[in-house]
Enzyme design. Structure first.
Site, PDB file in Angstrom:
ATOM      1  CG  HIS A 161      -1.909  -1.145   1.220  1.00 25.78           C
ATOM      2  ND1 HIS A 161      -2.576  -1.550   2.355  1.00 25.78           N
ATOM      3  CD2 HIS A 161      -2.319  -1.975   0.227  1.00 25.78           C
ATOM      4  CE1 HIS A 161      -3.366  -2.575   2.066  1.00 25.78           C
ATOM      5  NE2 HIS A 161      -3.221  -2.860   0.784  1.00 25.78           N
ATOM      6  CD  GLU A 190      -3.257  -5.586  -5.156  1.00 24.27           C
ATOM      7  OE1 GLU A 190      -2.588  -6.543  -4.715  1.00 24.27           O
ATOM      8  OE2 GLU A 190      -3.982  -4.865  -4.447  1.00 24.27           O
ATOM      9  CD  GLU A 239      -4.451  -9.292  -1.908  1.00 18.16           C
ATOM     10  OE1 GLU A 239      -3.623  -8.359  -1.965  1.00 18.16           O
ATOM     11  OE2 GLU A 239      -5.654  -9.116  -1.660  1.00 18.16           O
TER      12      GLU A 239
END
Length: 400
Positions: A230, A260, A356
């Protein structure tokens, strides 16, 4: 003039992300839970639950907002600065409280709940100060934390929600392709991020002409800035051989989706390629594990073993995935549906979850940087449906 504590200001036509029947079904399930716990009125204060049960996503600017649900009523509580917009964007009735007297917000809530009732509140959101005011103004006979039950409800998506999330994943892909096309040495992270964000906002406006447009964003990171998932965008200029992290986040009526991907500028060295391919393999393995009946903790342990066998587990920095729905980077979290060691939730059809895996190799080591792939999957009766379309891996993502 006599200044009122509250009033109803309703004008225009209601426009919502979902049909009335969707909100009626959500409220019916909530009211069944309220009856089970003996709750007379729920006082919601969080952006995610207010949006989930009413359709209204507030912008607080330091002011409190709310949604009161009883066995017969559903009423959003909003500040005068927003005029009739909360009513137009809410399935519920709406009361506007005024600033003329301190704590008119709680007086407006009291006008719906009445005093001395059993009140449901969100223990993971209500502040100590607001909790004290709840007790002062509502004088509840008892209080119950309704947040865990509402989180469990939000974890199971309706067909209408899944359709909206599917659109969101497709919009994220649009942003991803726009970013890939914009990448070249010498451009800054912020330049690339703008290209992805603009493409997504235009695509959302095309698909949802009656929506409100806000909060779509991109985190595009390069070099050392890829080490955290982030990390904000900077003005760092891209260089040949840089590792990149593409992160697109379209927001549609409070619903967040994501794409992503790991990329490299023009070339990838052998050490980086080895790490990247290992993370892609973990990503594919992890997606194969997302099936009904599997628990979050068991899936996590299996991916942990996969990385440990390759001497890479020490470079993992967080969980392997999480739920999607009414969620953003500043509100909402369905913490009971995350791929972590301490979450034992069993996957069921209708849940939506990401895969992820991320590896962060420290600076100074071969292959330094952060590697992450991210797909969104809908759990089905027999397995899963991957709704992310942008490709992953070295064959597609050495660019510029």
């Amino acid at each position: 003039m006599e200044r009122p504590q509250q009033y109803r200001f309703h004008q225009g036509e209601k426009t919502l992300p979902f049909a009335d029947a969707e909100y009626d079904a959500r409220l019916a399930q909530l009211r069944a839970e309220m009856a089970n716990q003996g709750i007379h009125a729920c006082v919601f204060t969080s952006m995610h639950n207010i949006a989930y049960y009413s359709g209204f996503l507030y912008c607080s600017f330091g002011r409190p907002y709310g949604l009161v649900v009883t066995s017969s009523d559903s009423v959003t509580i909003s500040a005068g600065i927003d005029a009739a917009q909360p009513w137009r964007r809410s399935h519920a009735d709406n009361i506007t409280y005024t600033d003329w007297q301190r704590n008119n917000y709680w007086r407006a809530i009291l006008s719906v709940t009445g005093p001395g009732k059993v009140v449901g509140y969100e223990g993971d959101h209500l502040t100590l100060a607001q909790n004290a005011l709840l007790n002062e103004f509502l004088s509840p006979s008892a209080t119950h934390d309704i947040a865990p039950a509402t989180m469990r409800q939000r974890m199971h998506k309706s067909a209408a929600e899944i359709e909206l999330i599917r659109h969101g994943a497709q919009v994220a892909d649009v942003g991803g392709f726009a970013i890939r096309d914009a990448i070249k040495p010498g451009l800054r992270e912020i330049d690339i991020a703008i290209a992805g964000r603009d493409a997504m906002e235009l695509e959302i406006a095309k698909r949802f002409p009656d929506a409100e447009y806000r909060d779509t964003w991109v985190w595009f990171q390069s070099g050392i800035n890829t080490d955290g998932a982030h990390n904000p965008v900077t003005a760092r200029e891209l260089q040949r051989g840089d590792i990149l992290s593409l992160n697109t986040f379209p927001m549609i009526s409070g619903y967040y989706t994501a794409l992503e991907r790991t990329l490299f500028v023009q070339e990838v060295d052998a050490a980086s390629l080895k790490i990247w391919e290992a993370n892609v393999a973990a990503h594919e393995y992890g997606m194969s594990l997302l099936t009904p009946g599997a628990s979050c903790s068991d899936i996590t342990e299996q991916i942990n073993t996969f990385f440990a066998e390759r001497d890479l587990l020490q470079y993992r920095t967080f969980g392997y995935g999480h739920s999607f729905g009414v969620l953003s980077h500043y509100y909402g979290r369905e913490a009971g549906l995350e791929l972590r060691e301490d979450i034992d939730t069993v996957l069921e059809p209708g849940m939506v979850i990401s895969m992820e895996p991320m590896l962060t190799i420290p600076e100074g080591q071969p292959g330094a940087g952060g590697y992450r792939e991210h797909d969104i999957l809908v759990i089905t009766e027999n397995g899963n449906d991957n709704i992310t379309g942008y490709p992953y891996g070295p064959e597609t993502n050495v660019v510029g």
